[in-house]
Design a protein around this motif. Structure first.
Motif, mmCIF file in Angstrom:
data_model
loop_
_atom_site.group_PDB
_atom_site.id
_atom_site.type_symbol
_atom_site.label_atom_id
_atom_site.label_comp_id
_atom_site.label_asym_id
_atom_site.label_seq_id
_atom_site.Cartn_x
_atom_site.Cartn_y
_atom_site.Cartn_z
ATOM 1 N N LEU A 1 0.832 -1.190 0.000
ATOM 2 C CA LEU A 1 0.000 0.000 0.000
ATOM 3 C C LEU A 1 0.874 1.251 0.000
ATOM 4 O O LEU A 1 2.060 1.204 0.319
ATOM 5 C CB LEU A 1 -0.919 0.003 1.229
ATOM 6 C CG LEU A 1 -1.917 -1.154 1.318
ATOM 7 C CD1 LEU A 1 -2.624 -1.137 2.659
ATOM 8 C CD2 LEU A 1 -2.930 -1.081 0.178
ATOM 9 N N TRP B 1 0.077 -3.795 -4.977
ATOM 10 C CA TRP B 1 -0.528 -4.577 -3.887
ATOM 11 C C TRP B 1 -0.362 -6.071 -4.150
ATOM 12 O O TRP B 1 -0.028 -6.842 -3.244
ATOM 13 C CB TRP B 1 -2.001 -4.207 -3.758
ATOM 14 C CG TRP B 1 -2.684 -4.771 -2.557
ATOM 15 C CD1 TRP B 1 -2.760 -4.218 -1.304
ATOM 16 C CD2 TRP B 1 -3.421 -6.006 -2.486
ATOM 17 N NE1 TRP B 1 -3.486 -5.031 -0.470
ATOM 18 C CE2 TRP B 1 -3.900 -6.132 -1.156
ATOM 19 C CE3 TRP B 1 -3.708 -7.005 -3.405
ATOM 20 C CZ2 TRP B 1 -4.663 -7.222 -0.747
ATOM 21 C CZ3 TRP B 1 -4.462 -8.091 -2.998
ATOM 22 C CH2 TRP B 1 -4.940 -8.193 -1.686
ATOM 23 N N PHE C 1 -8.553 -7.201 -2.305
ATOM 24 C CA PHE C 1 -8.013 -5.884 -2.645
ATOM 25 C C PHE C 1 -9.122 -4.853 -2.774
ATOM 26 O O PHE C 1 -8.969 -3.707 -2.341
ATOM 27 C CB PHE C 1 -7.229 -5.965 -3.958
ATOM 28 C CG PHE C 1 -6.853 -4.619 -4.519
ATOM 29 C CD1 PHE C 1 -5.797 -3.896 -3.989
ATOM 30 C CD2 PHE C 1 -7.565 -4.060 -5.573
ATOM 31 C CE1 PHE C 1 -5.457 -2.648 -4.490
ATOM 32 C CE2 PHE C 1 -7.241 -2.818 -6.081
ATOM 33 C CZ PHE C 1 -6.179 -2.106 -5.539
#
Length: 390
Positions: A81, A252, A272
């Motif tokens: 992130l 990610w 996600f």
């Protein structure tokens, strides 16, 4: 020469009494003696002007705050992130109810050697930024490539709300066709409602405007009264939001072990989407999450025929006679689809004028039927009418 130096000079070199010097310079005798004491200890340096800055910074971060910043930086980076000051500030506020300023967090990161100072780049003035004013005003869509553990290439199709950056749909496919786009779009519309417009590039799965005729996605948008926008060729900046989103998605995914199957990848994408929409602050949204931005304003709707409803009977199939049945205005209606589609599961999109019957598995449009309240059987429109505007 400063006033204090003149006072000392008058006493030492001119042998003037302390009382006379104090009266001459309009200071107390105690101050004159203090200046003489400083001169004995430090010499001429005693009269150099001193800094008025605080000896300690009252706003300096304590060791615990520095540690929390470093821990969050490591955690966010490990999870793939964004780990900049804005994200760290968001999570500190969420966890402790308060957080240092962005500049203080950046100073802490630099002090701990976690980032390097880089001057800000000048903005590209020739680029024009735009943003939809309301949720569902424009949906951007595109797909990107992701590789499985066995190096197989998988396509990930995404729909993103232009105003809030809400990730409306994120699905993995071995192959993407126009019916695939129709199915993903329709499923997103079941949850979020139909958008006012759609923005895509010129891929054949989205538009065949440079070919002959229109594909299933274009036909569906036209029937629903949804404006279709396409970027001009070789100009990806028009879809800058979803292009930038793909970087976030891949970052990610790169922080996690690669999926071995399509199902495993889809599970990661579902995870996600929850993190991206509800837990990750977005810089373009002033630190809010996409879900907060999406629900903060009324949604836009299609400019034409906004009374569409999505019907998706999970057990419905085309019957042996090639039709499906629904209840309308208190009566059962039979909608002609065609014998070649017998046994297919379907869902329907219906307005006051038209019913669109779509293959539930592929998103392919099977038939379009005019709503005729006086009749119990609504036959399918001729195939050539499917390319006409509503």
């Amino acid at each position: 020469m400063t006033k204090n130096a003149l006072i000392v000079l008058s006493v030492i070199e001119h042998n003037k009494p302390v009382t006379v010097v104090a009266r001459e310079f309009n200071v107390s005798r105690a101050w004159v003696y203090e200046l003489l004491r400083r001169h004995r200890l430090l010499g001429p340096a005693a009269f150099e002007p001193e800094s008025k800055a605080h000896h300690s910074d009252p706003n300096a971060l304590d060791d615990e705050t520095h540690e929390n910043i470093a821990t969050l930086r490591h955690t966010l980076t490990t999870e793939g992130l964004d780990a900049g000051a804005a994200s760290i500030q968001f999570h500190l506020r969420k966890r402790f109810g308060d957080a240092p300023s962005l500049s203080s967090i950046w100073r802490s990161l630099r002090k701990q050697g976690l980032v390097e100072y880089t001057p800000k780049k000048k903005p590209k003035l020739y680029l024009q930024r735009f943003e939809a004013a309301r949720p569902n005003e424009t949906w951007q869509s595109d797909f990107t490539h992701v590789r499985l553990a066995n190096n197989a290439d998988i396509l990930v199709l995404n729909f993103l709300d232009d105003h809030s950056r809400l990730l409306l749909s994120c699905t993995a496919h071995h192959r993407i066709t126009s019916p695939t786009v129709v199915e993903a779009f329709s499923r997103a519309a079941e949850t979020h409602g139909f958008p006012q417009s759609s923005l895509t590039d010129n891929g054949l799965v989205f538009t065949s405007r440079f070919q002959r005729g229109r594909n299933a996605y274009e036909i569906l948008l036209a029937r629903l009264g949804i404006e279709q926008k396409n970027s001009r060729p070789n100009h990806p900046q028009t879809q800058g939001k979803i292009e930038r989103f793909h970087q976030t998605l891949k970052k990610w995914l790169a922080a996690r072990p690669k999926a071995h199957t399509l199902a495993e990848l889809q599970a990661l994408l579902d995870q996600f989407r929850i993190v991206y929409n509800n837990e990750r602050p977005h810089r373009a949204l002033e630190g809010r999450t996409p879900q907060d931005a999406y629900t903060s304003r009324p949604k836009a709707t299609p400019s034409l025929d906004t009374d569409f409803e999505v019907f998706r009977p999970l057990t419905s199939k085309v019957d042996p006679s090639g039709s499906v049945t629904i209840r309308h205005a208190g009566r059962m209606r039979h909608i002609g689809v065609g014998r070649p589609h017998r046994g297919k599961p379907v869902w329907m999109i219906m307005s006051s004028k038209l019913v669109i019957v779509t293959d539930k598995r592929t998103g392919e449009i099977l038939s379009e039927n005019k709503v005729e309240p006086a009749r119990s059987y609504w036959k399918a429109l001729p195939k050539e009418d499917h390319t006409l505007d509503p």
